[in-house]
Enzyme design. Sequence first.
Site, short mmCIF file in Angstrom:
data_model
loop_
_atom_site.label_atom_id
_atom_site.label_comp_id
_atom_site.label_asym_id
_atom_site.label_seq_id
_atom_site.Cartn_x
_atom_site.Cartn_y
_atom_site.Cartn_z
CG ASP A 1 -0.20 -8.49 6.01
OD1 ASP A 1 0.07 -7.74 5.05
OD2 ASP A 1 -0.93 -8.16 6.96
CG ASP B 1 -2.87 -8.63 1.79
OD1 ASP B 1 -2.95 -9.52 2.66
OD2 ASP B 1 -2.93 -7.43 2.06
CG ASP C 1 -3.94 3.59 -1.05
OD1 ASP C 1 -3.22 2.77 -1.67
OD2 ASP C 1 -4.00 3.62 0.19
P1 ATP Z 1 0.66 -1.65 5.72
O1 ATP Z 1 2.08 -1.97 5.49
O2 ATP Z 1 0.45 -0.64 6.77
O3 ATP Z 1 -0.23 -2.86 5.85
P2 ATP Z 1 -0.69 -1.46 3.20
O4 ATP Z 1 -0.47 -0.54 2.05
O5 ATP Z 1 -0.45 -2.91 2.98
O6 ATP Z 1 0.20 -0.91 4.38
P3 ATP Z 1 -3.35 -2.22 3.93
O7 ATP Z 1 -4.33 -1.47 4.77
O8 ATP Z 1 -2.87 -3.54 4.37
O9 ATP Z 1 -2.13 -1.22 3.74
O10 ATP Z 1 -4.00 -2.31 2.48
C1 ATP Z 1 -3.55 -3.22 1.49
C2 ATP Z 1 -3.68 -2.58 0.11
O11 ATP Z 1 -5.04 -2.24 -0.16
C3 ATP Z 1 -2.92 -1.28 -0.05
O12 ATP Z 1 -1.59 -1.49 -0.41
C4 ATP Z 1 -3.70 -0.58 -1.14
O13 ATP Z 1 -3.36 -1.08 -2.41
C5 ATP Z 1 -5.13 -1.00 -0.87
N1 ATP Z 1 -5.84 -0.05 -0.01
C6 ATP Z 1 -5.91 -0.05 1.35
N2 ATP Z 1 -6.66 0.97 1.81
C7 ATP Z 1 -7.09 1.64 0.72
C8 ATP Z 1 -7.93 2.77 0.52
N3 ATP Z 1 -8.44 3.43 1.55
N4 ATP Z 1 -8.16 3.17 -0.76
C9 ATP Z 1 -7.65 2.49 -1.80
N5 ATP Z 1 -6.86 1.42 -1.68
C10 ATP Z 1 -6.57 0.98 -0.45
MG MG Z 2 -0.90 -4.54 4.46
#
Ligand code: ATP
Ligand code: MG
Length: 463
Positions: free
Chosen positions: A73, A75, A150
Amino acid sequence: MIKKLLKRVFQQSARTRVEGRCHIIPFDVHGVSHEGISYAARRVTDGLQAAGFAAFVVGGAVRDLLLNRHPKDFDIATNATPEDVRRVFRRSRIIGRRFRLVHVMFGEDTVEVSTFRRMIEEEDAETDEHGRLLRDNEFGDQEQDAARRDFTANALFYDPATQEIHDYHNGYADIRANTLRMIGDPAVRYREDPVRMLRAVRLSAKLGMKLDEATGAPIAGMKELLGNVPQARLLDEMLKLLLSGHSLECVKKLREMDLHHGLLPMLDVILEQPMGERFIMLALQNTDQRISEEKSVSPAFLFAALLWHEVLSAWKVHQAAGESPVAALHAAMDEVLERQHAQLAIPRRYDAIMKELWLLQPRFEQRGGQRPIRLLSQPRFRGAYDFLLLRCESGEVDAQLGLWWDEFQDATDERRAEMLMQDDEPKKRRRRKKPGAAKQDEKTQPETATQTESPVQSEFPID
Ligand code: ATP
Ligand code: MG
């Protein structure tokens, strides 16, 4: 190879602009075209920018595009407040109480828009007694928003209008070097939010990135902190991990890092049952395979697989105590689910499907009369059949049974009639046979019928 990489990074940095602490990487360096951004996400950044705000695609999507992967997705992060965003897009709504996000709708697509946030300074931070942040919901600027994320690879901002990437933490070079690195002091960041340890494992397995040494090192000593994370959040993260398309790899890594044993009840179920281990590993492999083929996967199916061997052993115990197979299976299912609700926080909404998948299993053993036809018309047949195949593959039931069903479902009526076994439907429920039906039953293959050992006898009720 390394020389080439260094040369590329060096040449790239020569063309990268620096503004304050931000490195701005142009399209001709990173090569990610705005064509990779979804129509809806593009409309959101365009709309916000036209209204005078900054707006970027952020996080996982930018990382995935740089890695040539298809983002799940898109964001958006912006300096507009949720109310500003609502004013710009008529079809939008504010969600979340703790941190307010805006969902902007375009046709079937929903884009999540969040206002830049900052990490709360240590003295103001509300933490539990282990240092876990209880609140991180203050608005901030773009630089602060990058710092609260993160991993460096997750903290890149992409502007579809200029096709530039804004990078505050060297995330671009880390991605190119295939390294997952925590922003800031990893130990502090794990203490703030222990789930980041699981994210490190999941993302490095899913993306095939190596975990930077300093990022991986504190995990062994800090894993106990996972015990303070609310169960629902742990389950959420475990589900992401199991449905990441790389569940086997993730589970292997968690084991290597010694992150099982009592910390993650779901993982204990996966790794600590000798009987079911092969079955569970096959279930995970099968889930990964389905995801790579873009087929649907359901958490209920996965949970049903994870708990199947517990159900089997409870079923045996109840039958040994003299209960009928059906009553024993119902009792076993209830018992296992009750225990797992308490331990794993599996939401009850999955119960009905899990039970259906389990209850249909003994019915595959019954291949006489009209019962196989009735089983085929069950709405949950497909899932139950996939479940049966896993049982065959793991050696729990005879492979012949799976082959029989494989042929039977697509066979012509004539072939089906030939395949049906001698009818072993309970006498009291047997309807009057049509003339000639007995002859048909005799044509079946009795060897196959007896090869499969069923814990259920023929009194298993049908429909
Ligand atoms: P995925 O492809 O699995 O969705 P993602 O990195 O996009 O991986 P999300 O859970 O959708 O993971 O989170 C979106 C963004 O929010 C991450 O890329 C990161 O920048 C931030 N984020 C998510 N969880 C945390 C956390 N626990 N601590 C700090 N930043 C976070
Ligand atoms: Mg994501």
